[in-house]
Design an enzyme around this catalytic site. Structure first.
Site, short mmCIF file in Angstrom:
data_model
loop_
_atom_site.label_atom_id
_atom_site.label_comp_id
_atom_site.label_asym_id
_atom_site.label_seq_id
_atom_site.Cartn_x
_atom_site.Cartn_y
_atom_site.Cartn_z
N HIS A 138 -43.26 -32.19 -129.23
CA HIS A 138 -41.77 -31.84 -129.11
C HIS A 138 -41.95 -29.99 -129.10
O HIS A 138 -41.22 -29.42 -128.36
CB HIS A 138 -40.85 -32.10 -130.05
N GLU A 147 -43.58 -28.72 -126.17
CA GLU A 147 -42.61 -28.71 -125.00
C GLU A 147 -41.52 -27.44 -124.90
O GLU A 147 -41.22 -26.79 -124.01
CB GLU A 147 -41.62 -30.01 -125.01
N HIS A 148 -41.20 -27.11 -126.03
CA HIS A 148 -40.17 -25.92 -126.10
C HIS A 148 -40.82 -24.74 -125.90
O HIS A 148 -40.37 -23.99 -125.26
CB HIS A 148 -39.78 -25.58 -127.78
N GLU A 165 -31.70 -28.27 -134.28
CA GLU A 165 -31.94 -29.37 -133.55
C GLU A 165 -32.39 -30.64 -134.35
O GLU A 165 -31.68 -31.80 -134.17
CB GLU A 165 -33.12 -29.41 -132.33
#
Lengths: 427, 447
Positions: free
Chosen positions: A67, A70-71, A143
């Site tokens: 993740h 991905e950012h 997040e």
């Protein structure tokens, strides 16, 4: 190389299938009459892929790398950001990471080829510095907190922790504030090099496009050489009993929320897995779907409301049946479920109900084909599992009543079920 | 795409969109009324009670079985608000006949069943069944209470409630707990009959059937609709100014990991003659996308949050910014949100910013005709507000927006309310019990 053209008369679609020289799989679904284009570039790499073997060496990585990567993929070496560049072109780009896949996608109504080139370019161009990696911790930290305040999310992970003893599906895809603190630029480069090779990826496009052009553009933009794909290590197989059968978490929610889950033994990748997934879905509809006696009886008595849903979730190497919603008495729902499974075991499924549920599948298949993002993402994900999403109507038609009876009798025995609850106040 | 709009009975309008590219068709029926505290819950409850059973399909099991027989037709309650207009009814989706086994057709059955649900509920002595009303009232109460589950949406709603405390807009589409609790089957049955007689009704169809065929079917199906004097006095009251000179501040504590900051503005005097295209471009530029000022500065530059975005209600004339932050960053985040608005007021708008924002709004508008749900929402809002242009025409107008027009919007807005949802203060006793379970330690070589 010419793409293979395949017609699917049940939904009126035609799919173009191709593989580039570097191993990238390409799927194109031409859609006439639409103004929008959608493209998803997916890699077979998700939150559970934490331990892997590549070039004879085993790598262990902290929770949350897929993740985090991905950012950071949107940063480009010249200081540009792909999100900004695509938005400037009027495209609507985004990305998501799940337990077994990372997808980068955009939707647009103009400059499609330019946007597609940008997508392929930025996803295959890693650029991380100590500073940019460090900066992202604040954003992802928030997040993580947002997820902690989401009762559905908290309940889901509580259930997975109750069901699974050690499979990495237990851990949050996003990781924890502590685990992401261990991620460095080197971690990201290593994981990108391992998993973002064309052979480990799928490109899927829908819109009014020429399929051969898509393949040509992909071959121009991506590295030419074919590189090996890592072997992901999930540890020893789980048994089918939950690690724990009851747990309650206190959070500020209005009504108690519950999830009932059971582990499944996933079939081998390929058509057997697709058939198992559809059998599981259909069985859950028959057991607890909108027209089932179970759902209607509990709804009438006020034990369930419209938030109730029942389905099966599959990720690489694991399968989980999940039923859940809101109820003032989750234990009573579980008890009623066990009784209903036992009753179906004795009496079998209602034949009329079975035919009706399969018939309803025609509408759902058509509806799911309307949505470009749904179709493209499903096509990509299913490709990693070795089957084609568009075969849905055909596979569905091959499932028989006794398949569903066997599924329910096996998967939903009382000792296999776990009940996870989120409710307000202290125990 | 071929668009027609016809009045098929007194106060019953059909928006018909002939479109061959979809595999399913959609149909919606919406009863319009003025959003108010007294009636919002009753209006919202009606479709849920009607969804429980009709004269032909007396309970939910029978109705759901019928949906499956109709090849997976879906007909569900739709409760919305557009400005201060509440729209309650059903949204139906069903396969186009071309995809069914030869000779089969569901169009007539799907339209028929939707209107049977609206007009022929299961009743006793002319009244709704008490059991259906009681159980759906409890479900609606749960639904109203469940707003607390989604902290971001909850904070936005609470900010609106505080900001519009003297206006109908403070009422949610489902109404409030108190008025919902007072509903019984007699009261609701009476209200339902009045609503059928008086409410303007908006029908929407999108699919392959021509207008003449759909119209003919609907004429027959609506023959039993009782109509009285239609209530045409429905609309949205727009307040241009903030309530007080300085923005009001409200905070609330809850057991949360993340604080939620919401700031609300009145769009101000620009609402006298709203420049809709410029409003959309302004919002896109300020906080409506990943190339917006809020995203690039509050999130990307300062790393203060995962989301900081703005939303616009052009019917009511409101602008809201919401952001999930750490409480200790409250001042920094708030100052930055205001600073970015100030930059727009000062006209710090490059040609590139403007073109990016316009391209994004235009792309969204061009995408509307690609999904039936978006088409239905767009044209329902147009019908409710009396506007008659389509998404493509609006996109044309957006392409002409100038930096000056965007700056005019930024200068017009007036901050009215600041709302902060924050964590409970740590308590000595509770601290240990509230601790989440420990993170699993990581081991092994790091790649």
């Amino acid at each position: 190389m010419t793409m293979l053209k395949k017609d699917y008369p049940a939904t009126g679609d035609t799919l173009y299938i191709g593989t580039a020289a570097n191993g990238l799989r390409i799927r194109v679904l031409p859609k006439k009459g639409f103004s929008g284009f959608y493209a998803v570039f997916a890699t077979d790499y998700g939150g559970t892929y934490r331990r892997f073997r590549l070039d004879g060496r085993v790598h262990d990585t902290p929770a949350g790398v897929a993740h985090y990567l991905e950012h950071k993929m949107f940063d480009l070496p010249d200081g540009d950001n792909a999100l900004t560049l695509l938005t400037r072109n009027g495209a609507d780009p985004n990305a998501f990471t799940s337990s077994d896949v990372t997808c980068y996608y955009f939707h647009c109504t103009r400059l499609f080829e330019e946007n597609l080139r940008m997508l392929l370019h930025f996803v295959s161009t890693p650029y991380f510095t100590a500073e940019t990696v460090q900066k992202e911790q604040g954003i992802i930290g928030q997040e993580i907190h947002m997820g902690e305040d989401n009762p559905g999310n908290a309940n889901y992970y509580q259930l997975l922790k109750m069901l699974y003893r050690h499979h990495p599906i237990r851990e949050k895809v996003i990781g924890t504030v502590e685990s992401i603190a261990e991620i460095t630029a080197e971690t990201l480069y290593a994981c990108h090099a391992a998993f973002y090779t064309p052979k480990n990826m799928v490109l899927c496009v829908a819109g009014d496009v020429d399929p051969e052009r898509i393949q040509a553009i992909a071959e121009e933009e991506l590295p030419q050489e074919e590189k090996p794909v890592p072997e992901v290590l999930f540890g020893e197989a789980e048994d089918l009993l939950p690690a724990e059968q009851r747990r309650v978490l206190n959070m500020p929610v209005a009504s108690p929320q519950f999830l009932i889950g059971a582990k499944l033994q996933p079939a081998e990748k390929g058509s057997a897995l697709f058939r198992q997934q559809l059998t599981a879905s259909l069985s859950m509809r028959l057991l607890a779907g909108p027209s089932s006696p179970f759902y209607n009886r509990l709804y009438s008595s006020g034990l369930l409301n419209r938030s109730f849903d029942a389905d099966a979730d599959f990720s690489t190497g694991v399968g989980t049946v999940i039923l859940g919603g809101e109820s003032r008495d989750p234990e009573a729902v579980l008890k009623a479920l066990e009784e209903e499974v036992a009753r179906i075991g004795r009496e079998g499924l209602d034949g009329v109900l079975f035919e009706r549920a399969r018939r309803a599948g025609i509408g759902s298949a058509l509806r799911s084909m309307e949505d470009f993002d749904d179709v493209c993402v499903s096509l990509a994900l299913d490709e990693f599992d070795g089957f084609c999403y568009l075969d849905y109507p055909a596979v569905m038609a091959s499932i028989e009543k006794r398949d569903c009876e066997a599924f329910l009798a096996e998967a939903l025995q009382p000792e296999r079920l776990a009940l996870s609850v989120v409710k307000a106040g202290k125990e | 795409m071929e668009l027609s709009r016809v009045e098929i009975r007194q106060g019953v309008w059909l928006t018909h969109l002939r479109e061959d590219k979809f595999k399913t068709a959609c149909f919606s029926v919406n009863l319009l009324s003025q959003l108010s505290r007294e009636t919002a819950s009753m209006n919202a409850l009606i479709p849920f009670v009607l969804r429980r059973g009709t004269t032909g399909y007396p309970d939910m099991e029978a109705l759901n079985a019928r949906f499956e027989e109709l090849y997976g037709t879906v007909i569900e309650p739709a409760v919305r608000r557009i400005g201060e207009v509440q729209c309650c009814g059903f949204y139906a989706s069903f396969p186009e006949d071309d995809f069914l086994p030869s000779g089969e057709s569901v169009l007539g059955d799907a339209l028929g069943l939707t209107l049977e649900m609206l007009l022929s509920p299961r009743t006793r002595g002319g009244l709704f069944l008490p059991a259906y009303v009681d159980s759906e009232r409890e479900n609606l109460l749960d639904l109203i209470a469940s707003r607390v589950n989604n902290k971001r949406a909850y904070a936005v709603t609470r900010c609106l409630e505080e900001m519009c405390c003297f206006e109908d807009f403070a009422v949610s589409r489902y109404g409030d707990e108190e008025s919902c609790r007072s509903i019984n089957y007699k009261k609701l049955s009476r209200h339902y009959k009045t609503l059928l007689q008086e409410a303007p009704i908006e029908l929407f169809y999108c699919g392959r059937a021509p207008l003449s065929r759909v119209r003919q079917m609907l004429n027959a199906l609506l023959a039993t609709l009782p109509r009285g004097e239609i209530n045409t006095d429905i609309g949205t009251d727009i307040r241009m100014n903030a309530l007080e000179e300085q923005p009001r501040y409200t905070e609330e504590e809850m057991d949360v990991a993340q604080a939620n900051l919401v700031i609300g503005w009145r769009l101000g005097e620009c609402m006298e003659d709203p420049d809709f295209p410029a409003l959309y471009v302004f919002n896109e530029m300020y906080g409506g996308s990943t190339s917006s000022r809020l995203f690039l500065n509050v999130r990307e530059k300062l790393s203060l949050c995962y989301y900081a975005s703005s939303i616009l209600d052009v019917r009511k004339g409101l602008l809201l910014v919401s952001s999930g932050i750490q409480e200790k960053n409250y001042d920094t985040a708030k100052d930055e949100i205001f600073a970015q608005l100030e930059a727009l007021r000062q006209g710090e708008i490059t040609e590139e910013d403007l073109e990016t924002a316009k391209a994004s709004v235009i792309s969204d508008l061009h995408s509307v005709p690609d999904t039936q749900g978006a088409l239905e929402s767009f044209f329902l809002a147009q019908a409710v507000t009396g506007a008659d242009y389509g998404p493509r025409e609006l996109a044309e107008l957006v392409s002409e927006v100038t930096a000056d027009r965007v700056r005019a919007i930024a200068r017009s807005v007036e901050c009215d309310q600041i709302y902060l949802l924050k964590a409970l203060p740590p308590s000595e006793e509770g601290a240990e019990a509230a601790e989440p379970e420990e993170a699993v330690p990581e081991e092994g070589d790091k790649a």
